[in-house]
Each structure stands twice: as C-alpha cells, then as structure tokens.
Design an enzyme around this catalytic site. Structure first.
Site, PDB file in Angstrom:
ATOM      1  N   HIS A  85      11.950 -14.604 -38.666  1.00 55.80           N
ATOM      2  CA  HIS A  85      13.310 -15.165 -38.740  1.00 55.80           C
ATOM      3  C   HIS A  85      14.287 -14.258 -38.015  1.00 55.80           C
ATOM      4  O   HIS A  85      14.050 -13.053 -37.858  1.00 55.80           O
ATOM      5  CB  HIS A  85      13.750 -15.352 -40.193  1.00 55.80           C
ATOM      6  N   PHE A  86      15.378 -14.855 -37.616  1.00 55.56           N
ATOM      7  CA  PHE A  86      16.481 -14.136 -36.972  1.00 55.56           C
ATOM      8  C   PHE A  86      17.705 -14.234 -37.870  1.00 55.56           C
ATOM      9  O   PHE A  86      18.040 -15.317 -38.361  1.00 55.56           O
ATOM     10  CB  PHE A  86      16.788 -14.735 -35.599  1.00 55.56           C
ATOM     11  N   HIS A  87      18.360 -13.086 -38.065  1.00 56.93           N
ATOM     12  CA  HIS A  87      19.615 -13.038 -38.818  1.00 56.93           C
ATOM     13  C   HIS A  87      20.784 -13.185 -37.847  1.00 56.93           C
ATOM     14  O   HIS A  87      20.798 -12.538 -36.784  1.00 56.93           O
ATOM     15  CB  HIS A  87      19.803 -11.668 -39.483  1.00 56.93           C
ATOM     16  N   GLN A 129      11.794  -5.411 -43.191  1.00 58.31           N
ATOM     17  CA  GLN A 129      11.484  -6.826 -43.401  1.00 58.31           C
ATOM     18  C   GLN A 129      11.082  -7.060 -44.848  1.00 58.31           C
ATOM     19  O   GLN A 129      10.295  -6.283 -45.419  1.00 58.31           O
ATOM     20  CB  GLN A 129      10.336  -7.256 -42.458  1.00 58.31           C
ATOM     21  N   ASP A 159      21.937 -17.332 -45.617  1.00 59.81           N
ATOM     22  CA  ASP A 159      21.261 -16.254 -46.352  1.00 59.81           C
ATOM     23  C   ASP A 159      21.884 -16.173 -47.745  1.00 59.81           C
ATOM     24  O   ASP A 159      23.110 -16.148 -47.893  1.00 59.81           O
ATOM     25  CB  ASP A 159      21.437 -14.921 -45.616  1.00 59.81           C
TER      26      ASP A 159
HETATM   27  P1  AMP Z   1      14.238  -9.694 -43.882  1.00 56.46           P
HETATM   28  O1  AMP Z   1      14.449  -8.557 -44.830  1.00 56.46           O
HETATM   29  O2  AMP Z   1      14.593  -9.435 -42.467  1.00 56.46           O
HETATM   30  O3  AMP Z   1      12.845 -10.231 -44.064  1.00 56.46           O
HETATM   31  O4  AMP Z   1      15.261 -10.820 -44.311  1.00 56.46           O
HETATM   32  C1  AMP Z   1      15.027 -11.739 -45.332  1.00 56.46           C
HETATM   33  C2  AMP Z   1      16.353 -12.334 -45.663  1.00 56.46           C
HETATM   34  O5  AMP Z   1      16.121 -13.449 -46.482  1.00 56.46           O
HETATM   35  C3  AMP Z   1      17.302 -11.395 -46.419  1.00 56.46           C
HETATM   36  O6  AMP Z   1      18.501 -11.247 -45.724  1.00 56.46           O
HETATM   37  C4  AMP Z   1      17.472 -12.101 -47.760  1.00 56.46           C
HETATM   38  O7  AMP Z   1      18.785 -11.954 -48.238  1.00 56.46           O
HETATM   39  C5  AMP Z   1      17.158 -13.521 -47.413  1.00 56.46           C
HETATM   40  N1  AMP Z   1      16.675 -14.350 -48.491  1.00 56.46           N
HETATM   41  C6  AMP Z   1      15.772 -14.017 -49.454  1.00 56.46           C
HETATM   42  N2  AMP Z   1      15.533 -15.081 -50.247  1.00 56.46           N
HETATM   43  C7  AMP Z   1      16.295 -16.098 -49.783  1.00 56.46           C
HETATM   44  C8  AMP Z   1      16.502 -17.455 -50.174  1.00 56.46           C
HETATM   45  N3  AMP Z   1      15.867 -17.990 -51.227  1.00 56.46           N
HETATM   46  N4  AMP Z   1      17.387 -18.212 -49.462  1.00 56.46           N
HETATM   47  C9  AMP Z   1      18.037 -17.673 -48.409  1.00 56.46           C
HETATM   48  N5  AMP Z   1      17.884 -16.402 -47.978  1.00 56.46           N
HETATM   49  C10 AMP Z   1      17.028 -15.626 -48.652  1.00 56.46           C
END
Ligand code: AMP
Length: 144
Positions: free
Chosen positions: A107-109, A101, A37
């Site tokens: 996706h999974f964190h 989101q 991330d």
């Molecule tokens: P969500 O808010 O659950 O949709 O999570 C999206 C995640 O993607 C967040 O934790 C962001 O920090 C991450 N994110 C956004 N853009 C990128 C990117 N270009 N590369 C890697 N992670 C990203």
C-alpha cells in the site's frame, strides 16, 4: 515480517477488499481501492491498494499492477491537494517490519502536511471516529 514473507490472504486490507471489515472509501475500480487510514497521522491521511495483487511489499508486485497503483496514487494525491489544501504531501511506502510496515498488503500512504502541525506517530494511538473520517473523505471525493 521479513521482506520475503508469504502473503496472508487474511491480512486486514484483504478483509477490507472483501468487505469483511468496514472502511471509509474514497474511490474504487476493478483493480484499485483507496480509503481513509483509520489511525491518521494527519487530517486526510489515506491509503491506496491493489485489489488483486497479492503482494506483501514492493518487491512482490508486477510492473503492470504497480503502474496502476502509481496512477491511482497521483490521482488521489491531487484530490487531497485540491480538497484539503495542505502545505505539503508525503507519499510513503514501507517494506518489512524493520522499516515500519505493519500491514502486509502492499500500500501507499498519502499524508497531507500542514505547517505548524506535527504528524501523529505512524500506526498508533486510538482509531479516528468514522464520522470525522467521512467529513474529510467527502472533501477529497469532491475533488476527484
Ligand atoms: P504500514 O505500517 O505502512 O503497513 O501501514 C498500515 C496502515 O494501515 C497504518 O497507517 C494504519 O494506521 C492503517 N490501518 C490499520 N488498520 C486499518 C484499518 N482497519 N482501516 C484503515 N487503515 C488501517
């Protein structure tokens, strides 16, 4: 984005899958991509996505693809545990803007938690430096 939103093939994770924008990859198969991330909530925060499933959230994905994702999440969480030795690990998955989101490709964190260190805010702040992400990724990859 509501829970019923249409999948956008130009979302940022679709671009990462296509290689249109860079990412720090942890592992990749025909079905799965795991990567760091770029706005990490803690050192080692990483993400697991399905490469073919055009699912915006949990409700769009078929059970076979979800099983592949869950298996990959467990594999990566184990590598984060062994490679970074955090005190705990959060596995998080958001559905819909109201829930937090921000990227509409399922996706999974995997978020390591270290005692005495607060998590940064979700999806905010400046992006991490690629060199710093690469150093952490190397430890995770070595534990895969
Ligand atoms: P969500 O808010 O659950 O949709 O999570 C999206 C995640 O993607 C967040 O934790 C962001 O920090 C991450 N994110 C956004 N853009 C990128 C990117 N270009 N590369 C890697 N992670 C990203």
């Amino acid at each position: 984005m509501s829970l019923e939103a249409q999948y956008d093939p130009d979302n940022i994770f679709a671009k990462i899958i296509r290689g249109d924008i860079p990412s720090v990859k942890l592992f990749e198969t025909d079905a799965i991509l795991a990567f760091m991330d770029v706005f990490p909530q803690s050192a080692g925060h990483c993400l697991v996505i399905h490469k073919q499933a055009t699912a915006t959230n949990l409700f769009d994905v078929d059970d076979g693809d979800l099983t592949a994702l869950a298996t990959a999440v467990k594999k990566l969480a184990r590598a984060v545990r062994d490679g970074l030795t955090p005190d705990g690990i959060r596995i998080v998955q958001f559905n819909g803007a109201s829930a937090g989101q921000t990227v509409y490709h399922l996706h999974f964190h995997i978020i390591p938690v270290y005692e005495g260190r607060d998590l940064s805010a979700h999806a905010s702040g400046g992006p991490a430096h690629t060199q710093d992400l690469e150093k952490i990724a190397a430890k995770i990859r070595a534990a895969l």
